[in-house]
Write an enzyme that holds these catalytic residues in place. Structure first.
Site, PDB file in Angstrom:
ATOM      1  N   TYR A   1       0.863  -1.197   0.000  1.00 31.37           N
ATOM      2  CA  TYR A   1       0.000   0.000   0.000  1.00 31.37           C
ATOM      3  C   TYR A   1       0.889   1.233   0.000  1.00 31.37           C
ATOM      4  CZ  TYR A   1      -3.535   3.424   1.334  1.00 31.37           C
ATOM      5  OH  TYR A   1      -4.368   4.514   1.351  1.00 31.37           O
TER       6      TYR A   1
ATOM      7  N   ASP B   1       9.344   3.014   0.180  1.00 27.53           N
ATOM      8  CA  ASP B   1       8.230   3.714   0.797  1.00 27.53           C
ATOM      9  C   ASP B   1       8.368   3.514   2.301  1.00 27.53           C
ATOM     10  OD1 ASP B   1       5.936   4.580   1.942  1.00 27.53           O
ATOM     11  OD2 ASP B   1       4.572   3.610   0.527  1.00 27.53           O
TER      12      ASP B   1
ATOM     13  N   LYS C   1       3.774  10.142   8.079  1.00 27.10           N
ATOM     14  CA  LYS C   1       3.303   9.643   9.386  1.00 27.10           C
ATOM     15  C   LYS C   1       4.164  10.151  10.552  1.00 27.10           C
ATOM     16  CE  LYS C   1       0.690   5.668   7.716  1.00 27.10           C
ATOM     17  NZ  LYS C   1      -0.706   5.653   8.067  1.00 27.10           N
TER      18      LYS C   1
HETATM   19  C1  LIG Z   1       3.449   2.404   3.387  1.00 24.08           C
HETATM   20  C2  LIG Z   1       2.465   3.508   3.178  1.00 24.08           C
HETATM   21  N1  LIG Z   1       2.629   4.352   2.157  1.00 24.08           N
HETATM   22  C3  LIG Z   1       1.785   5.373   1.914  1.00 24.08           C
HETATM   23  C4  LIG Z   1       0.698   5.572   2.729  1.00 24.08           C
HETATM   24  C5  LIG Z   1      -0.259   6.702   2.437  1.00 24.08           C
HETATM   25  O1  LIG Z   1      -0.100   7.694   3.381  1.00 24.08           O
HETATM   26  P1  LIG Z   1      -1.271   8.759   3.626  1.00 24.08           P
HETATM   27  O2  LIG Z   1      -2.372   8.038   4.308  1.00 24.08           O
HETATM   28  O3  LIG Z   1      -0.608   9.796   4.496  1.00 24.08           O
HETATM   29  O4  LIG Z   1      -1.641   9.300   2.295  1.00 24.08           O
HETATM   30  C6  LIG Z   1       0.477   4.718   3.814  1.00 24.08           C
HETATM   31  C7  LIG Z   1      -0.688   4.920   4.694  1.00 24.08           C
HETATM   32  O5  LIG Z   1      -1.022   4.117   5.528  1.00 24.08           O
HETATM   33  C8  LIG Z   1       1.376   3.656   4.039  1.00 24.08           C
HETATM   34  O6  LIG Z   1       1.194   2.790   5.042  1.00 24.08           O
END
Ligand SMILES: Cc1ncc(COP(=O)(O)O)c(C=O)c1O
Length: 456
Positions: free
Chosen positions: A153, A255, A283
């Site tokens: 994700y 990521d 985050k």
């Molecule tokens: C690994 C990862 N990348 C990207 C995101 C997306 O982040 P956001 O919710 O701040 O758009 C998340 C959200 O949980 C995530 O866990």
């Protein structure tokens, strides 16, 4: 729904009537009654009154030790005093300018000191920075396709809203998964450019590079998959991705939205000793404010400096958020904090493992940095397809059981995990374990009954 689970849900309903009322009201003006689809679950979501440190109260005044921490975005805990001080002191000197200011370079330097990168651009969410990182990779390489992992994700933009929670029969061969859009509205043309490989499978990833020579701009990967509980990379996997990207000329994007702050001071790059081409952060780096960043070597970022790749945003580097980020990097994410969370997490993971074994649960406790999870699976997960076989009813029994005992053990969804913050104490961890020890015997009985019914 089996009886023990039904009872836990009834207890939840008895404890949270004001959440039900608030949700019924919200349903009139918000789709699903919530602000993000991840926040809805049956019978209705718990509504929050307030939170401070490691404690959270729902609308009915029930208190929880919070290990959810906004889907892992609060290693600082709620309202960390250093973050609050920093934001308060900026509140009366202008909340946004749309013009450069000095905090931007200060925070970029903090990131460059911890991660193997030379330049940074900021955004406001994980989604935003993975989107920009992918555009930069495409612009820098002149290629259109990306490779992502099945079940990975990376937020909600079109290129990565593919094969997030794909199911049979659409998801195809486990060794060569078919890309499956995760939402209506993702254009088929975009899906075609997103190739999907299983996590921990270098051979499948290499095949994609070979099938589309000189077409792959980037591999984007969560170094620890944290959208299937916790799935660790096998020995050599991240190094192998590094090698494949170098050999075939794609950029490796880590990521680190979840791992960046919480795995180690220098995130997964430091923890695993692997150097990606780009890092995405969000985050927990913001200490409770919407801060995100993507960063790379100067050579890659030059595509932005040369006006080849476009990056902009009115809210970028908002001074309040930058102040929160600086306070978080300098006063929260310290060496002492990493020692604290590592020690507490080990206590929580080991404690879970002991309770699992004592009760004969078929499960294990996974841990990584500030994160951990009860994995209702017999052996360490390798990839998304393993995770998919988890008994969801059992997981709900665990979650409602914990919540009813005052421990918000993680976000509601079995793909999440707990987070330890700097505000948690040993006593909080022990209370978490006490609650699990109370829930585990009924959980083990339910598991045994469900497995024997399934075997018949
Ligand atoms: C690994 C990862 N990348 C990207 C995101 C997306 O982040 P956001 O919710 O701040 O758009 C998340 C959200 O949980 C995530 O866990």
């Amino acid at each position: 729904m089996y009886e023990a689970l039904q009872k836990e849900i009834e207890t939840f309903e008895r404890r949270t009537p004001r959440s039900l009322k608030a949700h019924q009201r919200a349903l009139h003006s918000l789709p699903l009654g919530v602000g993000s689809n991840f926040r809805i679950y049956d019978p209705y979501p718990m509504f929050v009154r307030d939170a401070m440190g490691a404690r959270l109260h729902d609308l009915d005044g029930n208190e929880y030790i919070d290990f959810n921490l906004c889907f892992g975005a609060l290693m600082a805990g709620h309202c960390h005093p250093a973050v609050v001080r920093a934001v308060e002191s900026r509140l009366k000197t202008g909340t946004m300018f749309g013009m450069p200011h000095e905090l931007e370079a200060e925070l970029a330097e903090e990131i460059c000191a911890r991660f193997p990168v030379e330049q940074v651009r900021f955004g406001n969410s994980g989604t935003e920075v993975t989107m920009h990182a992918i555009r930069l990779a495409r612009g820098a390489t002149g290629r259109d396709r990306i490779i992502k992992t099945e079940g990975g994700y990376h937020g909600v933009h079109d290129s990565v809203l593919v094969s997030v929670k794909a199911k049979a029969p659409q998801f195809g061969d486990p060794e060569a998964p078919s890309p499956v859009p995760a939402s209506a509205g993702v254009p088929a043309a975009t899906v075609q450019n997103t190739l999907v490989a299983p996590f921990n499978n270098l051979a499948a990833t290499q095949k994609l590079f070979e099938r589309f020579p000189k077409e792959v701009a980037a591999v984007i990967v969560e170094p620890v998959m944290m959208n299937v509980g916790i799935c660790l990379p096998e020995e050599g996997y991240l190094e192998g991705l590094r090698e494949l990207c170098t050999r075939y000329g794609g950029l490796l994007i880590f990521d680190e939205v979840k791992t960046g702050a919480k795995l180690a001071r220098g995130g997964a790059c430091e923890y695993f000793g692997v150097k990606p081409d780009m890092v995405c952060l969000a985050k927990s780096i913001g200490g409770g404010f919407p801060l995100a960043a993507y960063a790379a070597r100067q050579e890659t970022m030059d595509a932005i400096a040369q006006h080849k790749v476009f990056h902009a945003g009115t809210y970028n580097t908002n001074p309040l958020v930058m102040a929160a980020g600086l306070a978080t990097f300098r006063e929260v994410l310290t060496p002492a904090a990493y020692e604290h969370i590592t020690r507490l997490n080990r206590r929580l993971v080991d404690g879970h493992q002991r309770i699992i074994e004592k009760n004969g649960l078929i499960a294990y406790a996974a841990g990584a940095g500030a994160n951990g999870a009860l994995m209702l699976y017999p052996k360490p997960l390798r990839n998304y397809r393993d995770w998919l076989t988890i008994d969801v009813e059992l997981w709900k029994h665990y979650w409602f059981g914990m919540v009813n005992r005052g421990v918000l053990c993680q976000a509601h969804w079995w793909d999440e995990q707990w987070t330890i913050s700097v505000a948690h104490t040993e006593a909080d961890v022990d209370r978490h374990l006490e609650a699990f020890a109370e829930v585990a015997p009924a959980l083990a009985r339910a598991q045994e009954a469900r497995m024997s019914t399934a075997a018949r």
